[in-house]
Design a protein around this motif. Structure first.
Motif, PDB file in Angstrom:
ATOM      1  N   LEU A  51     -26.196 -42.424 -64.684  1.00  0.00           N
ATOM      2  CA  LEU A  51     -25.646 -42.148 -66.013  1.00  0.00           C
ATOM      3  C   LEU A  51     -26.463 -41.081 -66.742  1.00  0.00           C
ATOM      4  O   LEU A  51     -25.891 -40.201 -67.392  1.00  0.00           O
ATOM      5  CB  LEU A  51     -25.588 -43.439 -66.839  1.00  0.00           C
ATOM      6  CG  LEU A  51     -24.618 -44.499 -66.326  1.00  0.00           C
ATOM      7  CD1 LEU A  51     -24.772 -45.785 -67.119  1.00  0.00           C
ATOM      8  CD2 LEU A  51     -23.189 -43.998 -66.349  1.00  0.00           C
ATOM      9  N   ASP A  52     -27.770 -41.159 -66.633  1.00  0.00           N
ATOM     10  CA  ASP A  52     -28.630 -40.142 -67.250  1.00  0.00           C
ATOM     11  C   ASP A  52     -28.358 -38.769 -66.640  1.00  0.00           C
ATOM     12  O   ASP A  52     -28.299 -37.761 -67.356  1.00  0.00           O
ATOM     13  CB  ASP A  52     -30.100 -40.501 -67.073  1.00  0.00           C
ATOM     14  CG  ASP A  52     -30.506 -41.730 -67.861  1.00  0.00           C
ATOM     15  OD1 ASP A  52     -29.763 -42.144 -68.777  1.00  0.00           O
ATOM     16  OD2 ASP A  52     -31.579 -42.292 -67.549  1.00  0.00           O
ATOM     17  N   HIS A  53     -28.187 -38.738 -65.339  1.00  0.00           N
ATOM     18  CA  HIS A  53     -27.908 -37.491 -64.634  1.00  0.00           C
ATOM     19  C   HIS A  53     -26.564 -36.899 -65.091  1.00  0.00           C
ATOM     20  O   HIS A  53     -26.456 -35.696 -65.357  1.00  0.00           O
ATOM     21  CB  HIS A  53     -27.903 -37.747 -63.121  1.00  0.00           C
ATOM     22  CG  HIS A  53     -27.745 -36.527 -62.303  1.00  0.00           C
ATOM     23  ND1 HIS A  53     -28.791 -35.691 -61.999  1.00  0.00           N
ATOM     24  CD2 HIS A  53     -26.645 -35.994 -61.709  1.00  0.00           C
ATOM     25  CE1 HIS A  53     -28.338 -34.683 -61.260  1.00  0.00           C
ATOM     26  NE2 HIS A  53     -27.049 -34.847 -61.068  1.00  0.00           N
ATOM     27  N   HIS A  56     -26.886 -35.489 -68.610  1.00  0.00           N
ATOM     28  CA  HIS A  56     -27.593 -34.208 -68.562  1.00  0.00           C
ATOM     29  C   HIS A  56     -26.610 -33.063 -68.257  1.00  0.00           C
ATOM     30  O   HIS A  56     -26.617 -32.022 -68.921  1.00  0.00           O
ATOM     31  CB  HIS A  56     -28.700 -34.256 -67.501  1.00  0.00           C
ATOM     32  CG  HIS A  56     -29.224 -32.920 -67.123  1.00  0.00           C
ATOM     33  ND1 HIS A  56     -30.105 -32.213 -67.915  1.00  0.00           N
ATOM     34  CD2 HIS A  56     -28.970 -32.139 -66.039  1.00  0.00           C
ATOM     35  CE1 HIS A  56     -30.384 -31.070 -67.322  1.00  0.00           C
ATOM     36  NE2 HIS A  56     -29.714 -30.995 -66.183  1.00  0.00           N
ATOM     37  N   HIS A  57     -25.761 -33.270 -67.257  1.00  0.00           N
ATOM     38  CA  HIS A  57     -24.812 -32.217 -66.879  1.00  0.00           C
ATOM     39  C   HIS A  57     -23.733 -31.999 -67.933  1.00  0.00           C
ATOM     40  O   HIS A  57     -23.349 -30.859 -68.201  1.00  0.00           O
ATOM     41  CB  HIS A  57     -24.176 -32.527 -65.524  1.00  0.00           C
ATOM     42  CG  HIS A  57     -25.096 -32.254 -64.388  1.00  0.00           C
ATOM     43  ND1 HIS A  57     -25.398 -30.989 -63.958  1.00  0.00           N
ATOM     44  CD2 HIS A  57     -25.807 -33.107 -63.599  1.00  0.00           C
ATOM     45  CE1 HIS A  57     -26.246 -31.054 -62.954  1.00  0.00           C
ATOM     46  NE2 HIS A  57     -26.520 -32.322 -62.718  1.00  0.00           N
ATOM     47  N   LYS A  59     -23.994 -32.518 -71.205  1.00  0.00           N
ATOM     48  CA  LYS A  59     -24.608 -31.825 -72.344  1.00  0.00           C
ATOM     49  C   LYS A  59     -24.883 -30.353 -72.027  1.00  0.00           C
ATOM     50  O   LYS A  59     -24.754 -29.492 -72.889  1.00  0.00           O
ATOM     51  CB  LYS A  59     -25.904 -32.517 -72.758  1.00  0.00           C
ATOM     52  CG  LYS A  59     -25.687 -33.794 -73.498  1.00  0.00           C
ATOM     53  CD  LYS A  59     -27.007 -34.419 -73.897  1.00  0.00           C
ATOM     54  CE  LYS A  59     -26.776 -35.676 -74.708  1.00  0.00           C
ATOM     55  NZ  LYS A  59     -28.049 -36.291 -75.111  1.00  0.00           N
ATOM     56  N   LYS A  60     -25.247 -30.087 -70.787  1.00  0.00           N
ATOM     57  CA  LYS A  60     -25.568 -28.728 -70.374  1.00  0.00           C
ATOM     58  C   LYS A  60     -24.343 -27.819 -70.459  1.00  0.00           C
ATOM     59  O   LYS A  60     -24.457 -26.622 -70.721  1.00  0.00           O
ATOM     60  CB  LYS A  60     -26.119 -28.751 -68.930  1.00  0.00           C
ATOM     61  CG  LYS A  60     -26.570 -27.412 -68.426  1.00  0.00           C
ATOM     62  CD  LYS A  60     -27.149 -27.533 -67.039  1.00  0.00           C
ATOM     63  CE  LYS A  60     -27.578 -26.198 -66.494  1.00  0.00           C
ATOM     64  NZ  LYS A  60     -28.116 -26.282 -65.145  1.00  0.00           N
ATOM     65  N   HIS A  61     -23.172 -28.387 -70.247  1.00  0.00           N
ATOM     66  CA  HIS A  61     -21.957 -27.577 -70.178  1.00  0.00           C
ATOM     67  C   HIS A  61     -21.050 -27.713 -71.399  1.00  0.00           C
ATOM     68  O   HIS A  61     -19.910 -27.282 -71.357  1.00  0.00           O
ATOM     69  CB  HIS A  61     -21.194 -27.902 -68.887  1.00  0.00           C
ATOM     70  CG  HIS A  61     -21.972 -27.552 -67.661  1.00  0.00           C
ATOM     71  ND1 HIS A  61     -22.113 -26.258 -67.230  1.00  0.00           N
ATOM     72  CD2 HIS A  61     -22.694 -28.307 -66.803  1.00  0.00           C
ATOM     73  CE1 HIS A  61     -22.871 -26.230 -66.152  1.00  0.00           C
ATOM     74  NE2 HIS A  61     -23.233 -27.469 -65.864  1.00  0.00           N
ATOM     75  N   LEU A  62     -21.565 -28.299 -72.450  1.00  0.00           N
ATOM     76  CA  LEU A  62     -20.754 -28.383 -73.687  1.00  0.00           C
ATOM     77  C   LEU A  62     -20.986 -27.195 -74.584  1.00  0.00           C
ATOM     78  O   LEU A  62     -21.953 -26.560 -74.612  1.00  0.00           O
ATOM     79  CB  LEU A  62     -21.078 -29.679 -74.438  1.00  0.00           C
ATOM     80  CG  LEU A  62     -20.542 -30.964 -73.822  1.00  0.00           C
ATOM     81  CD1 LEU A  62     -20.931 -32.142 -74.686  1.00  0.00           C
ATOM     82  CD2 LEU A  62     -19.044 -30.921 -73.638  1.00  0.00           C
TER      83      LEU A  62
END
Length: 62
Positions: A51-53, A56-57, A59-62
């Protein structure tokens, strides 16, 4: 593959994962999972790591 198709598959798979996770008992969550010969974690830890992973992805692509 078009990104829309990839997202549809990804969303569908994660919805199925959620159904499984919602039905796990505390006993099941405490079961050990061997990641490698040197590392063993609980199923609960592995789920949280996934879930953390994911977060991370996203949030990175928003």
């Amino acid at each position: 593959m078009p990104i829309e198709e990839i997202l549809l598959i990804w969303t569908s798979l994660n919805k199925k994962i959620v159904v499984v996770l919602e039905n796990l008992s505390e006993q099941a969550l405490s079961r050990p999972c061997e990641i490698s010969q040197q590392q063993e974690v609980t199923l609960k830890w592995l789920i949280q790591d996934y879930l953390d992973h994911l977060e991370h992805h996203v949030k990175k692509h928003l």
